[in-house]
Design a protein around this motif. Structure first.
Motif, mmCIF file in Angstrom:
data_model
loop_
_atom_site.group_PDB
_atom_site.id
_atom_site.type_symbol
_atom_site.label_atom_id
_atom_site.label_comp_id
_atom_site.label_asym_id
_atom_site.label_seq_id
_atom_site.Cartn_x
_atom_site.Cartn_y
_atom_site.Cartn_z
ATOM 1 N N ASP A 181 0.976 -0.971 0.348
ATOM 2 C CA ASP A 181 0.024 -0.070 0.420
ATOM 3 C C ASP A 181 1.005 1.001 -0.224
ATOM 4 O OD1 ASP A 181 -2.553 -0.970 -0.129
ATOM 5 O OD2 ASP A 181 -2.934 -0.393 1.760
ATOM 6 N N THR A 182 0.361 2.059 -1.055
ATOM 7 C CA THR A 182 1.096 3.372 -0.758
ATOM 8 C C THR A 182 0.278 4.685 -1.394
ATOM 9 O OG1 THR A 182 3.060 4.098 -1.981
ATOM 10 C CG2 THR A 182 2.319 3.211 -3.418
ATOM 11 N N HIS A 183 0.918 5.598 -0.697
ATOM 12 C CA HIS A 183 0.041 7.033 -1.332
ATOM 13 C C HIS A 183 1.162 7.818 -2.669
ATOM 14 C CE1 HIS A 183 -2.258 10.716 0.013
ATOM 15 N NE2 HIS A 183 -2.198 10.278 -1.103
ATOM 16 N N GLY A 184 0.787 8.032 -3.899
ATOM 17 C CA GLY A 184 2.089 8.004 -4.183
ATOM 18 C C GLY A 184 2.166 9.180 -4.478
ATOM 19 N N ALA A 185 3.042 9.409 -5.248
ATOM 20 C CA ALA A 185 3.828 11.406 -5.333
ATOM 21 C C ALA A 185 2.843 12.207 -6.155
ATOM 22 C CB ALA A 185 4.706 10.946 -6.531
ATOM 23 N N THR A 191 6.158 6.039 1.313
ATOM 24 C CA THR A 191 6.288 4.474 0.671
ATOM 25 C C THR A 191 5.887 3.612 0.758
ATOM 26 O OG1 THR A 191 8.077 4.178 2.406
ATOM 27 C CG2 THR A 191 8.825 5.572 0.845
ATOM 28 N N PRO A 192 5.544 2.138 -0.277
ATOM 29 C CA PRO A 192 4.811 1.178 0.296
ATOM 30 C C PRO A 192 5.328 0.456 1.403
ATOM 31 C CG PRO A 192 5.615 1.438 -2.312
ATOM 32 C CD PRO A 192 6.572 2.101 -1.784
ATOM 33 N N LEU A 193 4.082 -0.369 2.014
ATOM 34 C CA LEU A 193 4.555 -0.838 3.469
ATOM 35 C C LEU A 193 5.330 -2.490 2.408
ATOM 36 C CD1 LEU A 193 0.597 -0.657 5.207
ATOM 37 C CD2 LEU A 193 3.030 0.864 5.432
ATOM 38 N N ALA A 194 6.223 -2.653 3.924
ATOM 39 C CA ALA A 194 6.814 -3.505 3.178
ATOM 40 C C ALA A 194 6.893 -4.958 3.683
ATOM 41 C CB ALA A 194 8.773 -3.122 3.280
ATOM 42 N N ARG A 195 5.559 -5.326 4.107
ATOM 43 C CA ARG A 195 4.895 -6.816 4.308
ATOM 44 C C ARG A 195 4.016 -6.473 5.303
ATOM 45 N NH1 ARG A 195 5.603 -6.996 10.438
ATOM 46 N NH2 ARG A 195 6.576 -5.439 11.573
ATOM 47 N N ARG A 199 14.105 13.201 0.727
ATOM 48 C CA ARG A 199 13.556 13.192 2.167
ATOM 49 C C ARG A 199 13.511 11.982 2.459
ATOM 50 N NH1 ARG A 199 15.065 19.109 1.721
ATOM 51 N NH2 ARG A 199 16.033 20.571 2.757
ATOM 52 N N ALA A 200 13.704 11.282 3.916
ATOM 53 C CA ALA A 200 12.652 10.140 3.909
ATOM 54 C C ALA A 200 12.408 10.194 5.317
ATOM 55 C CB ALA A 200 13.405 9.300 3.198
ATOM 56 N N VAL A 201 11.613 10.338 6.036
ATOM 57 C CA VAL A 201 10.776 10.307 7.706
ATOM 58 C C VAL A 201 10.090 9.406 7.916
ATOM 59 C CG1 VAL A 201 11.238 11.768 9.003
ATOM 60 C CG2 VAL A 201 10.917 12.939 7.229
ATOM 61 N N HIS A 202 10.576 9.021 8.927
ATOM 62 C CA HIS A 202 9.632 7.454 9.472
ATOM 63 C C HIS A 202 8.639 8.148 10.632
ATOM 64 C CE1 HIS A 202 9.259 4.675 12.591
ATOM 65 N NE2 HIS A 202 8.802 4.219 12.256
ATOM 66 N N ASP A 233 9.863 -1.092 7.593
ATOM 67 C CA ASP A 233 8.543 -1.710 7.132
ATOM 68 C C ASP A 233 8.153 -0.689 6.157
ATOM 69 O OD1 ASP A 233 8.546 -3.672 8.484
ATOM 70 O OD2 ASP A 233 8.184 -2.883 10.929
ATOM 71 N N GLY A 234 8.620 0.512 5.921
ATOM 72 C CA GLY A 234 7.981 2.069 5.067
ATOM 73 C C GLY A 234 6.743 2.518 5.494
ATOM 74 N N GLY A 235 6.799 3.012 5.007
ATOM 75 C CA GLY A 235 5.350 4.348 5.254
ATOM 76 C C GLY A 235 5.934 5.191 5.872
ATOM 77 N N LEU A 236 7.215 5.992 4.919
ATOM 78 C CA LEU A 236 7.945 6.687 5.530
ATOM 79 C C LEU A 236 7.171 7.707 4.390
ATOM 80 C CD1 LEU A 236 11.418 5.377 4.983
ATOM 81 C CD2 LEU A 236 9.828 5.526 6.972
ATOM 82 N N LEU A 237 7.203 9.155 5.028
ATOM 83 C CA LEU A 237 6.928 10.182 4.204
ATOM 84 C C LEU A 237 8.081 10.639 3.133
ATOM 85 C CD1 LEU A 237 5.363 12.423 3.012
ATOM 86 C CD2 LEU A 237 6.932 13.861 5.238
ATOM 87 N N GLU A 238 8.117 10.822 1.950
ATOM 88 C CA GLU A 238 9.534 11.123 1.026
ATOM 89 C C GLU A 238 9.331 12.419 0.629
ATOM 90 O OE1 GLU A 238 12.678 7.606 -0.806
ATOM 91 O OE2 GLU A 238 9.938 8.191 -2.031
#
Ligand SMILES: O=C(O)CCC(=O)C(=O)O
Ligand SMILES: [Fe+2]
Length: 226
Positions: free
Chosen positions: A123-127, A192-196, A170-173, A148-153
């Protein structure tokens, strides 16, 4: 719901500078523990009427949307606490202090306050960029680890959404209970997509504008929330 500094003038100078330079400012501790609990319960209830979305958004370079969403028009009908939090005067004063702008609610019911839930692997919320200048994002659930993904870029003052593919992105958790403010109309951003399987990321996004904003809305909010 919010832990607002006593006067807006006391909004941390550091956060203000960071926001103006970077288009992003973390606002940890903005949600009170009680506010977090109330919003989490509300989001769980609202998720039952939210809608699954899986598509490429043409007007945003065909970037992917794989998520479950609920638009502001439904939230206005189904929720008391989210519209109340959106209209909170202390919150708006804080945002004015951070941005140096006069902050007003957006006229558009659909975009004003939305719920975004990433809950499946991939799952991802794209650009994209947003239609309105300011976004306040409140985290109710978030993956525990950056892996695990879900970072804000994000890329401030982006010339194009492709800037997000540059190494300088920039990527933020974020953790549950975190919040951030984004200069969302000129900062390219994505999640970014959830990794699992088994991790979830739920946010409420409040959109704000100013009395003199002139940008014309794109079809993006209708495609994702209507
Ligand atoms: O979930 C996030 O961190 C970003 C949300 C967002 O960009 C949006 O709702 O427009
Ligand atoms: Fe956005």
């Amino acid at each position: 719901m919010f832990v607002i500094p006593r006067t807006s003038a006391s909004a941390s100078e550091q956060a203000r500078r960071r926001f103006l330079a970077d288009g992003y400012a973390p606002l940890r501790g903005l949600l009170s523990p009680r506010g977090q609990a109330d919003l989490r319960e509300e989001a769980a209830r609202l998720e039952k009427v939210a809608r699954r979305r899986d598509f490429a958004m043409t007007c945003m370079d065909a970037s992917p949307r794989h998520m479950t969403t609920l638009g502001g028009q439904v939230i206005a009908q189904e929720s008391r606490i989210i519209p109340e939090a959106y209209a909170d005067e202390g919150l708006r004063a804080l945002l004015s202090a951070l941005t140096g702008d006069e902050i007003t609610g957006v006229p558009d019911q659909v975009e004003r306050h939305v719920l975004n839930i990433l809950h499946r692997r991939g799952d991802t919320h794209g650009a994209h960029t947003d239609d309105y200048p300011y976004a306040l994002v409140l985290f109710l659930e978030a993956p525990g680890a950056p892996d695990d993904g879900g970072l804000l870029e994000y890329v401030p003052r982006a010339a194009s959404l492709r800037d997000l593919d540059a190494p300088s992105v920039r990527a933020v958790h974020h953790r549950p209970g975190d919040a951030y403010l984004l200069r969302s109309d000129t900062t390219a951003h994505r999640v970014t997509p959830l990794a699992r399987t088994g991790v979830r990321r739920t946010v409420v996004n409040f959109a704000y504008t100013t009395p003199y904003a002139t940008r014309r809305p794109t079809p993006s909010a209708r495609e994702l929330y209507a």
